[in-house]
Motif scaffolding. Structure first.
Motif, PDB file in Angstrom:
ATOM      1  N   UNK A  40       5.750  48.197 -12.964  1.00  0.00           N
ATOM      2  CA  UNK A  40       6.303  49.264 -12.114  1.00  0.00           C
ATOM      3  C   UNK A  40       5.253  50.191 -11.522  1.00  0.00           C
ATOM      4  N   UNK A  82       4.258  49.645  -7.585  1.00  0.00           N
ATOM      5  CA  UNK A  82       5.262  50.092  -6.613  1.00  0.00           C
ATOM      6  C   UNK A  82       5.338  51.611  -6.554  1.00  0.00           C
ATOM      7  N   UNK A  83       5.126  52.275  -7.702  1.00  0.00           N
ATOM      8  CA  UNK A  83       5.066  53.741  -7.644  1.00  0.00           C
ATOM      9  C   UNK A  83       3.837  54.180  -6.845  1.00  0.00           C
ATOM     10  N   UNK A 134       2.600  52.538  -4.426  1.00  0.00           N
ATOM     11  CA  UNK A 134       2.994  52.328  -3.023  1.00  0.00           C
ATOM     12  C   UNK A 134       3.762  53.538  -2.501  1.00  0.00           C
ATOM     13  N   UNK A 135       4.693  54.030  -3.317  1.00  0.00           N
ATOM     14  CA  UNK A 135       5.507  55.176  -2.893  1.00  0.00           C
ATOM     15  C   UNK A 135       4.640  56.394  -2.619  1.00  0.00           C
ATOM     16  N   UNK A 182       8.326  42.390 -10.073  1.00  0.00           N
ATOM     17  CA  UNK A 182       8.213  43.691  -9.401  1.00  0.00           C
ATOM     18  C   UNK A 182       6.813  43.891  -8.812  1.00  0.00           C
ATOM     19  N   UNK A 197       6.709  42.167  -5.475  1.00  0.00           N
ATOM     20  CA  UNK A 197       7.491  42.925  -4.485  1.00  0.00           C
ATOM     21  C   UNK A 197       6.625  44.051  -3.923  1.00  0.00           C
ATOM     22  N   UNK A 198       5.912  44.719  -4.826  1.00  0.00           N
ATOM     23  CA  UNK A 198       5.037  45.824  -4.402  1.00  0.00           C
ATOM     24  C   UNK A 198       3.857  45.302  -3.591  1.00  0.00           C
ATOM     25  N   UNK A 207       4.904  44.854  -0.076  1.00  0.00           N
ATOM     26  CA  UNK A 207       5.146  46.122   0.617  1.00  0.00           C
ATOM     27  C   UNK A 207       3.836  46.812   1.002  1.00  0.00           C
ATOM     28  N   UNK A 220       2.418  45.093   3.948  1.00  0.00           N
ATOM     29  CA  UNK A 220       3.220  45.349   5.149  1.00  0.00           C
ATOM     30  C   UNK A 220       2.887  46.715   5.754  1.00  0.00           C
TER      31      UNK A 220
END
Lengths: 329, 284
Positions: free
Chosen positions: B122, B125-126, B128-129, B157, B160-161, B164, B167
């Motif tokens: 996780x 992805x955090x 990324x945020x 996960x 997925x990150x 992103x 992208x």
């Protein structure tokens, strides 16, 4: 009839999906606060996020079909001071990404706003896979999480605006189909209170989300039978408005809960927990009885699974009969 | 901030290793191999690379460091204490009731932790945020570093990150993969092969840099290179020796989790304090 400026819902109500109210509310929340941002998992049209996306493309993130990423990116956005709304179908978010929500949003106490649309059997033809019934239970059990379910589109908009100002993790469940609008712009809403939409003394009908309309119609039918039902709308499932609920149960001594979801661990479960500890009261829980939905049209599914006004009336008569019988003994 | 010489950073890394052994033996449980292997990287991060202020952990201009593989947190606690975030004697409270140093890191308990982690997959992805938020705000002088384990990349996960980040061209995001080849059940290539690591990340659109993660100078250079990359997130594959510095722990996946007993700890500390027998320890 009430103090709440409700709409005239009984004859020919105006209908609209409550997810639309969310979409409009999100744009308004974005107008009010530049920190409001949005992310979606490939369902911008379905969750009505497209309106925000069109107006604020630089504050919108398309995540793709990746719900675990959806909420964890949300956690990161919140960590950096944003107010992120993240949306998908509830079956996938919070259905698929529960642990990420638990750790990175709830234990981490980041104010991510999780929007789960397409809850309940009213989703219709898509069938059981897409009819989310367990979301209330899944979100209610998490510390720090606030759980919300709007009665209609008008209330969904108000809830969205309230979420943007709330500093805790929030979950709001939405439905797919157009449902009657029962509230008006003047109807009050805050996170927390339950609202007595109809005063009564014989039985308390406590409903949440799309089912509040059914409870109000049931109360009208019961009134014709001489039964004066109290209808309590509970848009905030967690934390519960204990005072209003206990006061009503104290008054009527009979409670029926109505929800479009599993009664185990759901809204009915929440009310049952409260009453069992504070004020044991005869009650019935109307909702999904430990089973999945199936394909069909909204109205026939709501009827088949016993969630409509007619079934609430039957349950009310049943529980009142039992009470009468016991009093005669 | 005045730069410390590499020799000093190496000494700090060694102090961190001693702290880790002290903490684990006191706690009686935890993870040894990963934190020891990461000591050089954390010395470099906290004493050279990160733009931060131990006396003002919420400083709004700070760089962000996320530890995605939260079980390696002893190395972070030790580095933070060495840097002055909190008193060093607090390290002995690791994993104990009432401690701010939870078994896995909790942001709300200890200032300076940027997130709560432990369940794997996780952190990226955090990151990324946070990196997305900085880009939205046109903040381009703050870096987001995410330290991840190699076994962790079994998690979906993570990928997925990875998609992103690529992208959205998150060039302000620098991931550091602790490639120590072990996870709980054994060598990564037996449990779930993740090679070709470099090719995988490249194919996901990342700029990949490979480095000896136990060579502080090389690692600092790698981070400098990473900052020069535009239009792409950067993955630094840091090859580390699990258990680095303690002979009986090195390369042994059984030490992924578990604390040394007092006898083993004494042996480990003796080795660390003599730099592998090259110098005489003042503790002897």
């Amino acid at each position: 009839m009430t103090d709440y400026n409700l709409a005239d819902y009984s004859k020919k109500p105006i209908t609209e999906p409550n997810r639309k109210g969310f979409g409009l509310g999100l744009v308004e929340a974005g107008d009010q606060d530049v920190n409001v941002v949005a992310a979606c998992a490939d369902l911008t049209e379905s969750t009505q996020m497209y309106m925000f996306q069109e107006k604020y493309p630089d504050r919108f993130i398309e995540i793709g079909v990746a719900e675990q990423n959806l909420v964890t990116v949300g956690s990161g956005l919140a960590a950096a001071g944003k107010i992120p709304f993240v949306s998908s179908y509830a079956a996938f978010s919070p259905g698929r990404n529960w642990e990420q929500i638990r750790t990175t949003i709830c234990l981490n106490n980041q104010p991510v706003k999780i929007i789960g649309s397409h809850t309940g059997v009213s989703v219709g033809p898509d069938g059981a896979t897409h009819q989310m019934l367990e979301d209330i239970a899944l979100m209610r059990v998490l510390p720090n999480m606030i759980v919300l379910a709007p009665a209609d589109s008008v209330e969904a908009k108000k809830i969205t605006l309230a979420m943007a100002k709330n500093d805790r993790p929030n979950y709001m469940r939405l439905a797919r189909e157009a449902i009657p609008i029962i509230t008006t712009i003047e109807t009050p809403f805050e996170i927390g209170p339950a609202y007595i939409y109809r005063q009564g003394v014989d039985i308390s009908l406590m409903a949440t989300g799309t089912m509040t309309y059914q409870a109000l119609i049931a109360a009208e039918i019961l009134a014709k039978d001489g039964i004066n039902a109290e209808v309590i709308h509970v848009p905030t499932i967690k934390p519960l408005d204990r005072e209003t609920i206990l006061k009503s149960a104290q008054k009527t001594r009979l409670v029926i809960t109505v929800e479009e979801g599993q009664i185990i661990g759901g809204f009915g479960g929440a009310i049952a927990e409260l009453l069992a500890e504070e004020l044991p009261t005869p009650m019935r829980r109307i909702g999904m009885l430990d089973r999945f939905g199936e394909s069909g049209e909204m109205d026939e599914l709501i009827n088949f699974f016993g969630l409509d006004a007619k079934h609430i009336v039957l349950a009310a008569h049943n529980i009142l009969e039992i009470k009468k019988h016991k009093q005669l003994q | 901030m005045q730069k410390l010489p590499i020799e000093r950073l190496q000494e700090i890394a060694n102090d961190i290793r001693e702290d880790i052994i002290d903490m684990l033996v006191e706690a009686g449980s935890g993870h040894g191999a990963g934190p020891l292997g990461l000591a050089d990287i954390f010395s470099a991060l906290y004493f050279d690379i990160l733009n931060n202020d131990p006396k003002n952990p919420d400083w709004p201009e700070r760089d962000i460091l996320l530890l995605s593989n939260g079980h390696c947190v002893p190395v972070r606690y030790a580095a933070m204490a060495e840097a002055g975030y909190f008193p060093k004697n607090e390290l002995k409270t690791l994993r104990k009731f009432g401690s701010r140093l939870q078994g896995h890191p909790e942001r709300l308990r200890l200032p300076g932790l940027e997130s709560t982690s432990g369940p794997l997959g996780c952190g990226l992805s955090q990151g990324c945020g946070i990196a997305l938020a900085h880009k939205m705000d046109k903040v381009n002088h703050r870096w987001v570093y995410v330290v991840m384990g190699d076994g962790e990349t079994d998690e979906g996960n993570v990928w997925e990150a990875a998609m992103l980040a690529s992208k959205y061209k998150l060039s302000n995001l620098i991931a550091i993969l602790d490639r120590n080849d072990i996870q709980i059940d054994g060598p990564t290539e037996q449990v779930m092969p993740i090679e070709d690591v470099r090719a995988k990340w490249r194919s996901f659109g990342w700029h990949v840099i490979e480095v000896d993660g136990n060579n502080i100078e090389s690692f600092i250079d790698a981070c400098s290179m990473a900052k020069a990359v535009t239009e792409q997130p950067v993955m630094i594959i840091a090859y580390t020796v699990p258990g680095k510095g303690v002979d009986f722990m090195e390369y042994d996946f059984h030490w992924h989790s578990g604390a040394p007993n007092p006898k083993q700890a004494k042996e480990a500390l003796n080795e660390l304090r003599t730099l592998g027998g090259r110098i005489r320890s003042e503790h002897q």
